[in-house]
Design an enzyme around this catalytic site. Structure first.
Site, mmCIF file in Angstrom:
data_model
loop_
_atom_site.group_PDB
_atom_site.id
_atom_site.type_symbol
_atom_site.label_atom_id
_atom_site.label_comp_id
_atom_site.label_asym_id
_atom_site.label_seq_id
_atom_site.Cartn_x
_atom_site.Cartn_y
_atom_site.Cartn_z
ATOM 1 N N CYS A 1 -11.386 14.857 6.988
ATOM 2 C CA CYS A 1 -10.365 14.315 6.091
ATOM 3 C C CYS A 1 -8.978 14.840 6.420
ATOM 4 O O CYS A 1 -8.032 14.080 6.562
ATOM 5 C CB CYS A 1 -10.716 14.623 4.637
ATOM 6 N N CYS B 1 -8.672 10.912 6.419
ATOM 7 C CA CYS B 1 -7.933 10.268 5.334
ATOM 8 C C CYS B 1 -6.491 10.748 5.187
ATOM 9 O O CYS B 1 -5.613 9.944 4.870
ATOM 10 C CB CYS B 1 -8.686 10.421 4.014
ATOM 11 N N LYS C 1 -4.423 9.495 8.281
ATOM 12 C CA LYS C 1 -4.492 8.031 8.189
ATOM 13 C C LYS C 1 -3.553 7.496 7.121
ATOM 14 O O LYS C 1 -2.827 6.517 7.335
ATOM 15 C CB LYS C 1 -5.939 7.626 7.908
ATOM 16 N N TYR D 1 -14.065 0.041 5.942
ATOM 17 C CA TYR D 1 -12.717 0.416 5.525
ATOM 18 C C TYR D 1 -11.885 0.966 6.673
ATOM 19 O O TYR D 1 -10.683 0.693 6.767
ATOM 20 C CB TYR D 1 -12.772 1.385 4.338
ATOM 21 N N GLU E 1 -8.388 -0.708 7.772
ATOM 22 C CA GLU E 1 -7.187 0.105 7.622
ATOM 23 C C GLU E 1 -6.411 0.189 8.927
ATOM 24 O O GLU E 1 -5.187 -0.004 8.951
ATOM 25 C CB GLU E 1 -7.565 1.504 7.127
ATOM 26 N N THR F 1 -14.534 12.166 0.694
ATOM 27 C CA THR F 1 -14.093 13.552 0.581
ATOM 28 C C THR F 1 -14.229 14.130 -0.827
ATOM 29 O O THR F 1 -14.761 15.239 -0.990
ATOM 30 C CB THR F 1 -12.633 13.673 1.068
ATOM 31 N N HIS G 1 5.780 -2.499 -19.513
ATOM 32 C CA HIS G 1 6.365 -3.692 -18.902
ATOM 33 C C HIS G 1 7.740 -3.370 -18.320
ATOM 34 O O HIS G 1 8.501 -2.620 -18.922
ATOM 35 C CB HIS G 1 6.491 -4.789 -19.971
ATOM 36 N N GLU H 1 0.092 -3.326 -16.029
ATOM 37 C CA GLU H 1 -0.048 -3.906 -17.357
ATOM 38 C C GLU H 1 -1.055 -5.059 -17.369
ATOM 39 O O GLU H 1 -1.603 -5.400 -18.429
ATOM 40 C CB GLU H 1 1.293 -4.386 -17.894
#
Length: 454
Positions: free
Chosen positions: A48, A53, A56, A183, A187, A317, A443, A448
């Site tokens: 990681c 991660c 990355k 993934y 990615e 991780t 908002h 939301e």
């Protein structure tokens, strides 16, 4: 076999592997008063931090500026003289990896954990031999060696890189083929595409990101194609051959030979169990080479445990960290032993745009619950409207019709992972659609939409 009394061992705990799970377990065990050592043949921090991660995500940030700078023009900014230098980004990322590596080592040292910067293997139930030839004993042993990228064997497969090497490239390829549908593949397809590469994603199956909701997968595919990424499904590699003047001849099962600058494989990960001497201690492995453990991360040998990707439970991780914490608390802490709950784990894909999810997909919910209610919001984020970007986001909430309980939330949107972290708490806590409806919206935000779903 050494005596079971802890005072007859060199260490109370010897950890093999200093990734996220191993570091957490070692640090916490030491904090509980245990005498701990850890062996790591590479760098402290694991996949990681060093080659996964963390770097990355930094590349994802860097890549996203390509779109942000284009969009900035509609917000009044002049961006005509902007240049991108890959080497600057690469080196800055690697420098930060060095910083994190140092922090992880410092954390262990501050907790009086002894670090052996060398390979270790089991030579008996309680004995560990280091690469230097030194042999030590430990009352408990923890295996936390993680996993590595899998590259299938075919003619020339040794010429392909994996995510490990992607962080060290000397230049961005003009044309790259990325193999995989998970993934990591998606990615890096997004990253290289934003950096200007012509990207072709090749998948031996017929779908991307199989564990995610179908609507999100379809939306990512549509957006990625519009961004210029090419996809080939039900396709396999025949060969990779180096060109005389650089690059590679690549033959796929569905087309003629083509020339590319780089081939990258992101086709799953395999547990790092080779050369650990697990057989010498009688540790059982599963069909895929993973270390078999019970709910408390214990192997079939009472005093040997394993956490993280080497167990092939959930390869994330934060899961490895939780497993390491639970192991250390349960074995060395003054608490009732406890297990990690592997259900309802949130996750994200840092694609362009990112996907985030928690709980059951619509398909899974229909199969397991039968009667469900699904709420959706398909919208164009305000920033995209002003930027002139036609990219639409999609939020989906899946509820058990019997009690209104939310069993899954899925989204593809800018900053989806940031929103999902808070939403995952609600799903884990068993909140209902009515609880979301009763919450006032902030908002204007994308988030939301979670409390306005109809």
């Amino acid at each position: 076999m050494a005596d079971q009394d802890s005072e007859n061992y060199d260490y109370d705990l010897f950890t093999i592997g200093a990734g996220s799970g191993g570091v957490r377990a070692s640090r916490v065990a030491a904090a509980h008063g245990a005498k701990v050592a850890v062996a790591e043949e590479h760098r402290v921090g694991g996949t990681c931090v060093i080659r996964g991660c963390v770097p990355k995500k930094m590349l994802v940030y860097g890549a996203h500026f390509a779109e942000d700078l284009k969009d900035a023009r509609n917000f009044g900014w002049s961006t005509d003289d902007i240049e991108f230098d890959w080497i600057t980004l690469r080196d800055n990322v690697l420098n930060d990896v060095d910083r994190l590596n140092g922090l992880y080592e410092e954390t262990l040292e501050n907790h009086n954990v002894e670090i052996f910067h060398e390979r270790a293997e089991l030579v008996g139930p309680h004995e560990i031999r280091l690469a230097s030839g030194k042999t030590v004993t430990a009352r408990y042993i923890l295996i936390a060696t993680g996993a590595r990228p899998h590259v299938p064997e075919f003619e020339g497969s040794e010429h392909a890189i994996t995510s490990n090497e992607a962080f060290h490239l000397d230049e961005i390829p003009k044309k790259i083929i990325i193999a995989g549908g998970g993934y990591i593949a998606n990615e890096f397809a997004g990253i290289f595409n934003e950096f200007g590469s012509k990207v072709c994603l090749v998948n031996r199956g017929d779908q991307l990101l199989r564990s995610y909701d179908e609507a999100l997968r379809d939306r990512l595919l549509q957006i990625s194609i519009i961004k210029g990424i090419e996809f080939k499904f039900n396709t396999v590699f025949k060969y990779i051959k180096p060109c005389d003047d650089g690059g590679f001849h690549v033959k796929l099962s569905d087309n003629d030979e083509e020339i590319v600058d780089l081939v990258m494989f992101a086709t799953g990960r395999v547990p790092n169990v080779e050369g650990l001497g697990l057989g010498n201690a009688g540790v059982e492995l599963g069909e895929k080479g993973e270390i078999k453990v019970d709910e408390f991360s214990k192997t079939n040998v009472d005093h040997i445990y394993a956490v993280g990707d080497v167990t092939d439970r959930v390869q994330l991780t934060p899961v490895a960290i939780r497993e390491g914490q639970a192991f250390a608390d349960s074995v060395f802490g003054d608490v009732e032993p406890y297990a990690v709950d592997h259900s309802c784990i949130p996750s994200a894909v840092f694609s362009h745009p990112p996907i985030a999810a928690v709980g059951l997909t619509e398909g899974q919910a229909r199969n397991s619950l039968g009667n469900i209610k699904v709420y959706q919001s398909d919208f164009r984020p305000m920033k995209n409207v002003l930027a002139g970007r036609n990219e639409r986001s999609l939020f989906k909430m899946v509820c058990d019709a019997a009690n209104d309980r939310i069993v899954g939330i899925h989204m593809i949107a800018p900053e989806a992972a940031e929103m999902m972290q808070a939403a995952a708490v609600a799903v884990k806590a068993g909140l209902t659609k009515a609880d979301f409806d009763a919450t006032t919206a902030i908002h204007p935000t994308m988030a939301e939409e979670l409390v306005l779903l109809r």
